[in-house]
Design an enzyme around this catalytic site. Structure first.
Site, PDB file in Angstrom:
ATOM      1  N   GLU A  36      -6.800   8.195   6.933  1.00 19.16           N
ATOM      2  CA  GLU A  36      -7.409   8.774   8.006  1.00 19.16           C
ATOM      3  C   GLU A  36      -7.633  10.201   8.028  1.00 19.16           C
ATOM      4  O   GLU A  36      -7.023  11.257   8.668  1.00 19.16           O
ATOM      5  CB  GLU A  36      -5.788   8.815   8.938  1.00 19.16           C
ATOM      6  CG  GLU A  36      -5.610   7.458   9.107  1.00 19.16           C
ATOM      7  CD  GLU A  36      -4.546   7.145  10.281  1.00 19.16           C
ATOM      8  OE1 GLU A  36      -3.994   8.125  10.765  1.00 19.16           O
ATOM      9  OE2 GLU A  36      -4.118   6.171  10.702  1.00 19.16           O
ATOM     10  N   ASN A  52      -6.866   1.466  10.235  1.00 24.33           N
ATOM     11  CA  ASN A  52      -5.754   1.718  10.749  1.00 24.33           C
ATOM     12  C   ASN A  52      -5.924   1.605  12.356  1.00 24.33           C
ATOM     13  O   ASN A  52      -6.582   2.394  12.978  1.00 24.33           O
ATOM     14  CB  ASN A  52      -5.197   2.949  10.482  1.00 24.33           C
ATOM     15  CG  ASN A  52      -5.032   3.121   8.909  1.00 24.33           C
ATOM     16  OD1 ASN A  52      -5.142   2.061   8.199  1.00 24.33           O
ATOM     17  ND2 ASN A  52      -4.536   4.131   8.335  1.00 24.33           N
ATOM     18  N   ARG A  81       0.845  -1.019  -0.010  1.00 22.82           N
ATOM     19  CA  ARG A  81      -0.079   0.141  -0.029  1.00 22.82           C
ATOM     20  C   ARG A  81       0.867   1.183   0.020  1.00 22.82           C
ATOM     21  O   ARG A  81       1.566   1.521   0.959  1.00 22.82           O
ATOM     22  CB  ARG A  81      -0.845   0.026   1.015  1.00 22.82           C
ATOM     23  CG  ARG A  81      -1.636   1.301   1.521  1.00 22.82           C
ATOM     24  CD  ARG A  81      -2.561   1.347   2.841  1.00 22.82           C
ATOM     25  NE  ARG A  81      -3.236   2.381   2.843  1.00 22.82           N
ATOM     26  CZ  ARG A  81      -3.024   3.359   3.863  1.00 22.82           C
ATOM     27  NH1 ARG A  81      -2.579   2.946   4.812  1.00 22.82           N
ATOM     28  NH2 ARG A  81      -3.691   4.574   3.824  1.00 22.82           N
ATOM     29  N   GLU A 139      -3.291  -0.428   8.259  1.00 27.59           N
ATOM     30  CA  GLU A 139      -2.228   0.178   9.006  1.00 27.59           C
ATOM     31  C   GLU A 139      -2.112  -0.456  10.547  1.00 27.59           C
ATOM     32  O   GLU A 139      -3.135  -0.605  11.039  1.00 27.59           O
ATOM     33  CB  GLU A 139      -1.764   1.584   9.189  1.00 27.59           C
ATOM     34  CG  GLU A 139      -1.545   2.274   8.145  1.00 27.59           C
ATOM     35  CD  GLU A 139      -1.061   3.875   8.258  1.00 27.59           C
ATOM     36  OE1 GLU A 139      -0.949   4.105   9.376  1.00 27.59           O
ATOM     37  OE2 GLU A 139      -1.457   4.523   7.189  1.00 27.59           O
ATOM     38  N   HIS A 144      -2.836  10.742   1.439  1.00 24.06           N
ATOM     39  CA  HIS A 144      -2.185  10.565   2.712  1.00 24.06           C
ATOM     40  C   HIS A 144      -1.720  11.825   3.109  1.00 24.06           C
ATOM     41  O   HIS A 144      -0.445  12.039   3.338  1.00 24.06           O
ATOM     42  CB  HIS A 144      -1.298   9.607   2.732  1.00 24.06           C
ATOM     43  CG  HIS A 144      -0.819   8.715   3.881  1.00 24.06           C
ATOM     44  ND1 HIS A 144      -1.025   7.269   4.055  1.00 24.06           N
ATOM     45  CD2 HIS A 144      -0.538   9.410   5.176  1.00 24.06           C
ATOM     46  CE1 HIS A 144      -0.494   7.087   5.310  1.00 24.06           C
ATOM     47  NE2 HIS A 144      -0.199   8.462   5.934  1.00 24.06           N
ATOM     48  N   TYR A 160      -3.667   1.459  15.922  1.00 19.46           N
ATOM     49  CA  TYR A 160      -2.237   1.432  16.826  1.00 19.46           C
ATOM     50  C   TYR A 160      -2.478   1.222  18.471  1.00 19.46           C
ATOM     51  O   TYR A 160      -1.918   0.250  18.915  1.00 19.46           O
ATOM     52  CB  TYR A 160      -1.585   2.631  16.753  1.00 19.46           C
ATOM     53  CG  TYR A 160      -1.225   2.912  15.252  1.00 19.46           C
ATOM     54  CD1 TYR A 160       0.457   2.224  14.712  1.00 19.46           C
ATOM     55  CD2 TYR A 160      -1.920   3.344  14.458  1.00 19.46           C
ATOM     56  CE1 TYR A 160       0.688   2.440  13.411  1.00 19.46           C
ATOM     57  CE2 TYR A 160      -1.352   3.385  12.828  1.00 19.46           C
ATOM     58  CZ  TYR A 160      -0.209   2.943  12.742  1.00 19.46           C
ATOM     59  OH  TYR A 160       0.391   3.100  11.343  1.00 19.46           O
TER      60      TYR A 160
HETATM   61  C1  FCB Z   1      -0.767   6.806  11.125  1.00 20.19           C
HETATM   62  C2  FCB Z   1      -0.212   7.357   9.698  1.00 20.19           C
HETATM   63  C3  FCB Z   1       0.753   7.078   9.125  1.00 20.19           C
HETATM   64  C4  FCB Z   1       1.869   6.846  10.512  1.00 20.19           C
HETATM   65  C5  FCB Z   1       1.587   6.094  11.381  1.00 20.19           C
HETATM   66  C6  FCB Z   1       2.444   5.851  12.784  1.00 20.19           C
HETATM   67  O1  FCB Z   1      -1.727   7.646  11.785  1.00 20.19           O
HETATM   68  O2  FCB Z   1      -1.397   7.278   8.786  1.00 20.19           O
HETATM   69  O3  FCB Z   1       1.296   7.876   8.075  1.00 20.19           O
HETATM   70  O4  FCB Z   1       2.461   8.237  10.891  1.00 20.19           O
HETATM   71  O5  FCB Z   1       0.250   6.619  11.978  1.00 20.19           O
END
Ligand code: FCB
Length: 489
Positions: free
Chosen positions: A184, A313, A95, A390, A139, A315
């Site tokens: 995002e 995405n 991607r 992501e 992006h 985290y």
């Molecule tokens: C996401 C972004 C990516 C990178 C990661 C850690 O929010 O899409 O570009 O910064 O975080």
């Protein structure tokens, strides 16, 4: 990357639990993700003009150490070696994002063919190596001229985006099946125009909500524009960084705070995109900031396009409680600290550190959040295939004396999160692929080059790439469809 630079893999395939391997469906895509400004460099070549990130990163005080994406990891010149490296790592998908300023430098008007040619060559190279490309159109790198004309708070930007989407769709639609309109949009709207930690660095809550709506509109218009020029087999999706928002306690005030942030993080996008309406509670909660009169008749129909897939995405989760507005102080939102909150009209909400081990970003490691997120969208949008577009972690990776880079924490992170994806599939979710963030270390926005998210280590002095042990671990997963055990050492 020289053969000799590849680390001896220290990963053990566990002999302990062969009867319960974490196995993925055969067609599952094993990908990695990047974005244009974070890796390409070559910012002044072949007609490219500045994007808001060029301007922002060159503004003193906006990024760690004043770092910029001028060179980044020079992917623009090294894409062939990078694609060969992806193939060597067994990736089946990649991607990447297209730089709008390379393709349509002023954000309007005819395309620059030489800019498009770069992406045509990149896609050809990927296909020749058997790697499925997934294109993200946006992006975060708006052409600066469009920001000068008002940026995302301005309605016209959505129409400009649809025009650009059509240009890229015409150029690559015959060869690329997976399309993502926006990455995002929460970050574009609320970090770009609210807290100001991202480009263009504005701090105006009303503008951030206008931006959110125009990003939604841009997504809807671009989806139609893409479909008007592409084969029907192609998939159109959007990548949302939907938050897993948890209340600190079951106290009704904390639960209400979590609902409010859920609207501002998630409902503001998935409401119109998946259901054709903004949550009423969002309008009520933000009435002190805007009357939402920028939502025009017909907009919601435009935004509510049937999608082929949803990109998520993830985290770390978000933990909130009710707060005394008098006590509100500086906010950290994950991508940088600012005295301005990215959350409009939310001084009555407090944000808390989530429990557990933390990555270099300070984000807690919590794979249960990924499972929760996938299951939520499985319910929110039944039948819509999901891609994890992501997921990954920054750690303080350092090469050993022999040049190898051992990153057991990242292996554990990936193992935990991929196992959560697998659990979600078992629980009925239709997850079709996973894109590790990121293929290689790169320009991490306001953090400059300080945070390393790559599965591949980049020596910023020489730009040499060295797969970390996590890259080799992921390679085994990709080649076998089974998660290798993590090294307990
Ligand atoms: C996401 C972004 C990516 C990178 C990661 C850690 O929010 O899409 O570009 O910064 O975080």
């Amino acid at each position: 990357m020289p053969e000799s630079a590849q680390p001896e893999t220290p990963i053990l395939v566990s002999p302990a639990a062969p009867e319960s391997p974490v196995t993925f469906p055969p067609a599952f895509l094993w990908g990695a993700a990047t974005s244009a400004y974070q890796i390409e460099g070559a910012v002044r070549e072949d007609g490219r003009t500045p994007s808001i990130w060029d301007t922002f990163s060159h503004t003193p005080g906006k990024t760690a150490g004043g770092e910029t994406g001028d060179i980044a990891v020079d992917h623009y010149h090294r894409y062939r070696e990078d694609v060969a490296m992806m193939a060597d790592l067994g990736l089946t998908a990649y991607r990447f994002s297209v730089s709008w300023s390379r393709v349509q430098p002023t954000g309007r008007g005819p395309a620059v063919q030489v800019g498009l040619d770069f992406y045509r060559r990149l896609v050809d190279e990927l296909l020749q190596h058997g790697i499925t490309p997934a294109v993200t159109l946006y992006h975060w790198d708006l052409p600066q001229e469009l920001e000068d004309a008002g940026g995302w708070p301005e309605r016209d930007t959505a129409y400009r985006f649809a025009e650009y989407a059509q240009i890229v769709g015409e150029a690559l639609g015959d060869r690329v099946e997976h399309w993502i309109t926006l990455n995002e949009p929460w970050c574009s709207a609320f970090l770009g125009y609210g807290s100001g930690v991202h480009a263009p660095g504005r701090t105006d809550p009303a503008a951030s909500l206008r931006a959110a709506h125009h990003l939604n509109l841009a997504h809807g218009l671009a989806t139609s524009a893409l479909r008007s020029v592409m084969p029907t087999r192609n998939e159109v999706a959007i990548s949302l960084n939907s938050s897993v928002v948890r209340p600190l306690s079951q106290d009704p005030a904390d639960v209400a705070a979590a609902r409010k942030i859920d609207d501002l993080a998630n409902g503001v996008f998935h409401g119109p995109i998946l259901h054709g309406a903004y949550p009423k509670s969002l309008f009520e909660a933000t009435r002190s900031v805007t009357d939402w009169s920028f939502v025009q008749d017909g907009d919601l129909e435009v935004i509510h396009q049937p999608l082929n897939a949803l990109g998520l995405n993830y985290y770390t989760p978000t933990l909130v409680s009710a707060a005394d507005p008098q006590l509100s102080g500086p906010r950290a939102d994950g991508h940088g600290a600012s005295e301005h909150s990215p959350w409009p009209a939310s001084d009555d909400v407090a944000f808390h550190q989530t429990p557990g081990d933390r990555t270099e970003m300070g984000w807690s490691v919590d794979p249960s959040g990924l499972h929760e997120l996938i299951m939520r969208y499985t319910r929110e949008a039944p039948g819509l295939p999901i891609y994890i577009t992501e997921n990954g972690a920054a750690y303080d990776d350092k090469p050993a004396a022999d040049g190898t880079v051992h990153d057991p924490e990242r292996i554990a992170y990936l193992h935990g999160h991929l196992a959560a994806v697998r659990r979600a599939i078992t629980d009925g979710a239709d997850v079709r692929g996973y894109f590790l963030w990121s293929l290689m270390d790169n320009f991490e926005w306001a953090y400059g080059y300080e945070k390393r998210f790559g599965a591949v280590y980049v020596d910023y002095a020489t730009l040499e790439r060295t797969p970390k042990s996590s890259a080799r671990w992921y390679e085994r997963a990709a080649r076998t469809g089974v998660l290798p055990e993590v090294d307990a050492r």
